[in-house]
Enzyme design. Structure first.
Site, PDB file in Angstrom:
ATOM      1  N   GLY A  24     -94.162  -9.054 -94.890  1.00 52.43           N
ATOM      2  CA  GLY A  24     -94.059  -8.418 -96.203  1.00 52.43           C
ATOM      3  C   GLY A  24     -92.652  -8.241 -96.744  1.00 52.43           C
ATOM      4  N   ASN A  26     -91.191 -10.079 -99.037  1.00 54.03           N
ATOM      5  CA  ASN A  26     -91.259 -10.205-100.505  1.00 54.03           C
ATOM      6  C   ASN A  26     -91.887  -8.961-101.128  1.00 54.03           C
ATOM      7  OD1 ASN A  26     -90.317 -12.886-101.671  1.00 54.03           O
ATOM      8  ND2 ASN A  26     -91.424 -13.530 -99.830  1.00 54.03           N
ATOM      9  N   ARG A  78    -116.397 -16.245 -97.477  1.00 54.74           N
ATOM     10  CA  ARG A  78    -115.125 -15.954 -98.153  1.00 54.74           C
ATOM     11  C   ARG A  78    -115.331 -15.109 -99.407  1.00 54.74           C
ATOM     12  NH1 ARG A  78    -110.488 -18.802 -96.796  1.00 54.74           N
ATOM     13  NH2 ARG A  78    -110.869 -20.263 -95.119  1.00 54.74           N
ATOM     14  N   MET A 103    -102.272 -15.067 -96.493  1.00 53.70           N
ATOM     15  CA  MET A 103    -102.636 -16.316 -95.838  1.00 53.70           C
ATOM     16  C   MET A 103    -104.140 -16.613 -95.872  1.00 53.70           C
ATOM     17  SD  MET A 103     -99.679 -17.332 -95.209  1.00 53.70           S
ATOM     18  CE  MET A 103     -99.855 -18.742 -94.134  1.00 53.70           C
ATOM     19  N   HIS A 122     -94.201 -19.411-103.620  1.00 57.52           N
ATOM     20  CA  HIS A 122     -94.304 -20.550-102.696  1.00 57.52           C
ATOM     21  C   HIS A 122     -92.894 -20.980-102.312  1.00 57.52           C
ATOM     22  CE1 HIS A 122     -96.091 -24.032-100.829  1.00 57.52           C
ATOM     23  NE2 HIS A 122     -95.176 -24.781-101.409  1.00 57.52           N
ATOM     24  N   GLU A 185     -83.845 -15.540 -99.060  1.00 51.82           N
ATOM     25  CA  GLU A 185     -82.935 -14.706 -99.877  1.00 51.82           C
ATOM     26  C   GLU A 185     -83.190 -14.934-101.365  1.00 51.82           C
ATOM     27  OE1 GLU A 185     -78.909 -15.400 -98.543  1.00 51.82           O
ATOM     28  OE2 GLU A 185     -79.532 -14.920 -96.484  1.00 51.82           O
ATOM     29  N   GLU A 187     -86.066 -15.973-102.624  1.00 48.35           N
ATOM     30  CA  GLU A 187     -87.396 -15.431-102.932  1.00 48.35           C
ATOM     31  C   GLU A 187     -87.304 -13.953-103.310  1.00 48.35           C
ATOM     32  OE1 GLU A 187     -90.655 -16.314-100.258  1.00 48.35           O
ATOM     33  OE2 GLU A 187     -89.558 -17.996 -99.415  1.00 48.35           O
TER      34      GLU A 187
HETATM   35  C1  GRF Z   1     -92.655 -16.426 -97.872  1.00 49.28           C
HETATM   36  O1  GRF Z   1     -91.828 -17.479 -97.493  1.00 49.28           O
HETATM   37  C2  GRF Z   1     -93.502 -16.829 -99.043  1.00 49.28           C
HETATM   38  O2  GRF Z   1     -92.878 -17.713 -99.909  1.00 49.28           O
HETATM   39  C3  GRF Z   1     -94.660 -17.512 -98.384  1.00 49.28           C
HETATM   40  O3  GRF Z   1     -94.905 -16.779 -97.214  1.00 49.28           O
HETATM   41  C4  GRF Z   1     -93.705 -16.138 -96.815  1.00 49.28           C
HETATM   42  C5  GRF Z   1     -94.025 -14.685 -96.720  1.00 49.28           C
HETATM   43  O4  GRF Z   1     -92.953 -13.932 -96.206  1.00 49.28           O
HETATM   44  N1  GRF Z   1     -95.785 -17.596 -99.277  1.00 49.28           N
HETATM   45  P1  GRF Z   1     -92.954 -12.354 -96.330  1.00 49.28           P
HETATM   46  O5  GRF Z   1     -94.241 -11.867 -95.657  1.00 49.28           O
HETATM   47  O6  GRF Z   1     -92.898 -11.990 -97.775  1.00 49.28           O
HETATM   48  O7  GRF Z   1     -91.745 -11.903 -95.567  1.00 49.28           O
END
Ligand code: GRF
Length: 215
Positions: A24, A26, A78, A103, A122, A185, A187
């Site tokens: 987490g 991001n 799902r 995921m 992404h 970084e 992101e």
């Molecule tokens: C990130 O690289 C995002 O772009 C991808 O999965 C990763 C998640 O990282 N979809 P985090 O859990 O936000 O650290």
């Protein structure tokens, strides 16, 4: 001008949920950005399909509501999982959803319900390197620049309209790990910037024929 001639009414912040499956980072960047009084979105909820996802603990400590909807409870169904998740989002009156390392592949049910209000980050410069292992594949392809993309989610994976992108150089001697770190970084700057655009109504999208989302 208001009756007093000065104070402007404060804009109502968009109610945002962040969906995660793991660390987490991001999500944490979005939470930090949303602390700013002038940020147009508020992180109301962090939800995960993985009950012990590290990011849930971080969110709780930050004083944000968390929910775990364990996909394993629903077996192969799902859509049943997504209905349970959707019910949580509605319970918290969520207006925008940010996928951040979530995921699970989403079905048309969920994507249609959140049409134009569902963002993903992404770790590649889409349309390059859709799918997994983007850093490894970028190195194998020998590209000079790599990066990250925030886009609206549509039925086809990693293919929705792009809200924002930022690139980094690929350096001689880069490994998958060093490149991933440089992209990460980016992101952490990019997602808050993209969410701001969407929450302010400066980036919007709706599948043709469907009602346009107001976000
Ligand atoms: C990130 O690289 C995002 O772009 C991808 O999965 C990763 C998640 O990282 N979809 P985090 O859990 O936000 O650290």
């Amino acid at each position: 001008m208001t009756a007093t001639g000065s104070a402007q009414p404060r804009a109502v912040k968009k109610r945002v949920a962040v969906l995660i499956s793991g660390r987490g980072s991001n999500m944490a960047a979005l939470i930090d950005a949303a602390k700013s009084p002038d940020y147009p979105a508020e992180i109301i909820l962090v939800a995960s399909n993985v009950p012990d996802a590290a990011g849930l603990a971080y969110a709780r400590e930050a004083g944000i509501a968390t929910e775990a909807v364990d996909h394993r409870r629903f077996g192969e169904d799902r859509e049943a999982f997504e209905r349970a998740l959707d019910a949580k989002l509605r319970e918290y009156r969520i207006e925008l959803v940010c996928l951040a390392g979530f995921m699970r592949l989403l079905t048309p049910y969920f994507i249609t319900r959140w049409n134009g209000r569902l963002l993903n980050i992404h770790p590649a410069l889409l349309p390059q390197f859709k799918g997994l292992h983007t850093h490894r594949r970028a190195l194998a392809a020998g590209v000079e620049r790599h990066g990250a993309t925030v886009h609206f989610v549509v039925a086809e994976m990693d293919s929705g309209p792009i809200v924002a992108q930022e690139s980094v150089p690929v350096l001689a001697g880069d490994t998958e790990e060093t490149l991933a770190q440089r992209v990460l970084e980016v992101e952490h700057r990019l997602y808050p910037r993209a969410l701001r655009l969407v929450a302010e109504g400066r980036g919007s999208f709706a599948t043709p024929g469907r009602e346009k989302a107001s976000c």
